[in-house]
Write a protein that holds these residues in place. Structure first.
Motif, short mmCIF file in Angstrom:
data_model
loop_
_atom_site.label_atom_id
_atom_site.label_comp_id
_atom_site.label_asym_id
_atom_site.label_seq_id
_atom_site.Cartn_x
_atom_site.Cartn_y
_atom_site.Cartn_z
N HIS A 178 0.86 -1.19 0.00
CA HIS A 178 0.00 0.00 0.00
C HIS A 178 0.89 1.23 0.00
O HIS A 178 1.81 1.35 0.81
CB HIS A 178 -0.90 0.00 1.24
N ARG A 179 0.65 2.13 -0.94
CA ARG A 179 1.44 3.36 -0.99
C ARG A 179 0.60 4.50 -1.56
O ARG A 179 0.05 4.38 -2.66
CB ARG A 179 2.69 3.17 -1.86
N GLU A 180 0.52 5.58 -0.78
CA GLU A 180 -0.19 6.79 -1.20
C GLU A 180 -1.59 6.48 -1.71
O GLU A 180 -2.03 6.98 -2.75
CB GLU A 180 0.63 7.52 -2.27
N GLY A 181 -2.28 5.61 -0.99
CA GLY A 181 -3.66 5.28 -1.33
C GLY A 181 -3.82 4.20 -2.38
O GLY A 181 -4.95 3.82 -2.71
N ASN A 182 -2.71 3.69 -2.93
CA ASN A 182 -2.78 2.68 -3.97
C ASN A 182 -2.36 1.32 -3.43
O ASN A 182 -1.33 1.20 -2.76
CB ASN A 182 -1.87 3.05 -5.14
N ILE A 183 -3.13 0.30 -3.71
CA ILE A 183 -2.82 -1.07 -3.30
C ILE A 183 -2.06 -1.77 -4.42
O ILE A 183 -2.46 -1.72 -5.58
CB ILE A 183 -4.10 -1.84 -2.96
#
Length: 289
Positions: A178-183
């Motif tokens: 998960h990074r900056e709202g992206n899975i």
């Protein structure tokens, strides 16, 4: 804040790690960054670290996302903390104007970028009172699809090899949970591919192998010599028993002497030197007496 770890080894039932250094405040940036506060709080933190553990290295970075240490030309730190102080800097193709890597000849852009880096950071290792400098972060699109990153990498490798800088690469990971709202986001700067199973760029290991060695030994009493390093392949020019030139890995380096612009590149211990000849659209090098 992050911790550098080296020397990990495994015993029968225990894994031990050794902390060799601590970096204070990664990538200062924003409208409130300023030299006065940077001196005040970074040095306060450095004193606390040194008091708690006088054996670790203390890494201090600069302003503007860790790319600018130029203010040290006017004011050096009050202490080197018993020779434990190391300055850290970051360098990317987008450290400045990334478009120039695509619009101008590589040699011209590299000369400008190198001058910029020296003005911002590199002066620390070349002035009358040098300090250790660590290129703590650089990176590039490992897919090889971006012209700016490809040109920048060639320039950076030349700079790092010539000065034998220690460095840290962003990044190892090929993806994120998960990074900056992206899975499941992909990290195109990652050494590993999306599944963390293979190298994203198959030439990575070969190209960086020389940079992982000590090129300049400060304790050596040997005479100064040069190597011929091919930036794109990571190989070096070698001379065989028949005085023929070959590209090889650097297990056994061929040493050369060079006196600067206008002087020959000469094979050490012989009367042979290099001569450039042009055949068609290609330039080749021959050994001549």
């Amino acid at each position: 804040m992050f911790i550098i770890q080296v020397g990990v080894y495994k015993t029968i039932d225990l894994i031990k790690t050794y902390m060799v250094g601590m970096s204070l405040r990664n990538e200062l940036r924003g409208t409130r960054q300023n030299e006065h506060d940077r001196y005040k709080y970074i040095l306060r933190g450095a004193r606390e670290v040194h008091q708690a553990n006088p054996n670790v290295l203390i890494l201090l970075s600069g302003l503007t996302w860790g790319t600018d240490l130029s203010f040290l030309k006017m004011k050096s730190p009050e202490s080197n903390f018993d020779n434990k102080l190391v300055y850290e800097t970051h360098w990317y193709s987008f450290s400045g104007d990334s478009k120039i890597w695509e619009l101008q000849p590589l040699n011209r852009v590299c000369a400008k970028a190198t001058k910029w880096f020296n003005d911002q950071n590199g002066f620390l290792i070349s002035n009358d009172n040098p300090f250790p400098l660590f290129l703590g972060e650089f990176g590039f699109d490992q897919r090889g699809e971006k012209q700016a990153d490809n040109g920048f990498l060639t320039c950076l490798v030349a700079y790092v090899a010539e000065r034998d800088l220690d460095w840290g690469l962003w990044a190892l990971q090929g993806s994120y949970y998960h990074r900056e709202g992206n899975i499941g986001a992909e990290e195109t700067f990652g050494v590993l591919d999306f599944n963390w199973k293979h190298l994203r760029n198959p030439t990575f290991q070969r190209r960086f192998r020389l940079l992982q060695t000590m090129i300049q030994d400060p304790n050596s009493n040997l005479s100064k010599s040069y190597i011929l390093y091919h930036l794109q392949s990571g190989q070096c020019v070698q001379v065989n028993s028949k005085n023929e030139l070959h590209m090889r890995d650097f297990k056994k380096l061929t040493k050369w002497s060079y006196g600067g612009d206008g002087t020959p590149v000469r094979l050490m211990g012989s009367a042979l030197c290099l001569k450039a000849v042009v055949l068609g659209f290609h330039q080749w090098f021959l050994m001549i007496a």
